[in-house]
Design a protein around this motif. Structure first.
Motif, mmCIF file in Angstrom:
data_model
loop_
_atom_site.group_PDB
_atom_site.id
_atom_site.type_symbol
_atom_site.label_atom_id
_atom_site.label_comp_id
_atom_site.label_asym_id
_atom_site.label_seq_id
_atom_site.Cartn_x
_atom_site.Cartn_y
_atom_site.Cartn_z
ATOM 1 N N LYS A 117 0.811 -1.224 0.000
ATOM 2 C CA LYS A 117 0.000 0.000 0.000
ATOM 3 C C LYS A 117 0.841 1.270 0.000
ATOM 4 O O LYS A 117 0.328 2.351 -0.259
ATOM 5 N N ASN A 118 2.129 1.157 0.295
ATOM 6 C CA ASN A 118 3.007 2.329 0.286
ATOM 7 C C ASN A 118 3.527 2.652 -1.115
ATOM 8 O O ASN A 118 4.117 3.709 -1.316
ATOM 9 N N ASN A 119 3.345 1.744 -2.063
ATOM 10 C CA ASN A 119 3.830 1.943 -3.429
ATOM 11 C C ASN A 119 2.747 2.570 -4.303
ATOM 12 O O ASN A 119 1.566 2.556 -3.951
ATOM 13 N N HIS A 120 3.171 3.089 -5.449
ATOM 14 C CA HIS A 120 2.256 3.659 -6.431
ATOM 15 C C HIS A 120 2.109 2.668 -7.578
ATOM 16 O O HIS A 120 3.102 2.088 -8.038
ATOM 17 N N TYR A 121 0.877 2.492 -8.055
ATOM 18 C CA TYR A 121 0.584 1.520 -9.102
ATOM 19 C C TYR A 121 -0.165 2.161 -10.259
ATOM 20 O O TYR A 121 -0.993 3.052 -10.059
ATOM 21 N N VAL A 122 0.135 1.665 -11.462
ATOM 22 C CA VAL A 122 -0.638 2.000 -12.652
ATOM 23 C C VAL A 122 -1.234 0.690 -13.139
ATOM 24 O O VAL A 122 -0.524 -0.294 -13.328
ATOM 25 N N ILE A 123 -2.554 0.680 -13.327
ATOM 26 C CA ILE A 123 -3.261 -0.532 -13.720
ATOM 27 C C ILE A 123 -3.568 -0.460 -15.211
ATOM 28 O O ILE A 123 -4.051 0.562 -15.706
ATOM 29 N N VAL A 124 -3.294 -1.552 -15.926
ATOM 30 C CA VAL A 124 -3.470 -1.572 -17.377
ATOM 31 C C VAL A 124 -4.217 -2.828 -17.818
ATOM 32 O O VAL A 124 -4.068 -3.889 -17.222
ATOM 33 N N CYS A 125 -5.032 -2.674 -18.857
ATOM 34 C CA CYS A 125 -5.687 -3.805 -19.519
ATOM 35 C C CYS A 125 -5.635 -3.520 -21.026
ATOM 36 O O CYS A 125 -4.798 -2.747 -21.482
ATOM 37 N N ARG A 126 -6.529 -4.106 -21.783
ATOM 38 C CA ARG A 126 -6.499 -3.906 -23.241
ATOM 39 C C ARG A 126 -6.916 -2.491 -23.625
ATOM 40 O O ARG A 126 -6.230 -1.827 -24.384
ATOM 41 N N SER A 127 -8.068 -2.034 -23.094
ATOM 42 C CA SER A 127 -8.565 -0.724 -23.531
ATOM 43 C C SER A 127 -8.943 0.219 -22.387
ATOM 44 O O SER A 127 -9.292 1.360 -22.638
ATOM 45 N N GLY A 128 -8.892 -0.230 -21.165
ATOM 46 C CA GLY A 128 -9.151 0.640 -20.019
ATOM 47 C C GLY A 128 -10.347 0.269 -19.162
ATOM 48 O O GLY A 128 -10.500 0.789 -18.060
#
Length: 98
Positions: A55-66
């Motif tokens: 939870k202390n890290n930053h994440y970017v979540i990705v899939c095919r189109s959003g």
């Protein structure tokens, strides 16, 4: 829900910013190419594997189109994770893949 655009993510990754990309697509989609260093956790397993994320890290979540990544982003936000959805997903990604 916060969004990040592909060009912005590509710039952050090239600068070595501390963030983790989480790819929530299915295995056959990821086999066709993913953002280098992205962690693969299919959307259907995210609820059971989110304990692997800090939870202390930053994440970017990705899939095919959003769409799936938007659902994943909302789920993780509800549990207190620092996440952004990649606007347009892999369909909009023009950076390197592996």
């Amino acid at each position: 829900m916060e969004q990040i655009f592909p060009a912005e993510l590509e710039e952050l990754l090239s600068e070595g910013k501390e963030l983790t990309v989480v790819d929530v697509r299915e295995a056959d989609e990821v086999a066709q190419g993913k953002i280098p260093s992205a962690v693969h956790i299919p959307l259907g397993l995210l609820e059971f594997r989110m304990h692997e994320l800090d939870k202390n890290n930053h994440y970017v979540i990705v899939c095919r189109s959003g769409g799936r990544s938007a659902r994943a982003t909302q789920l993780l936000e509800s549990y207190g994770y620092q996440v952004k959805n990649l606007n347009g997903g892999m369909a909009a990604w023009e950076g390197k893949t592996e």
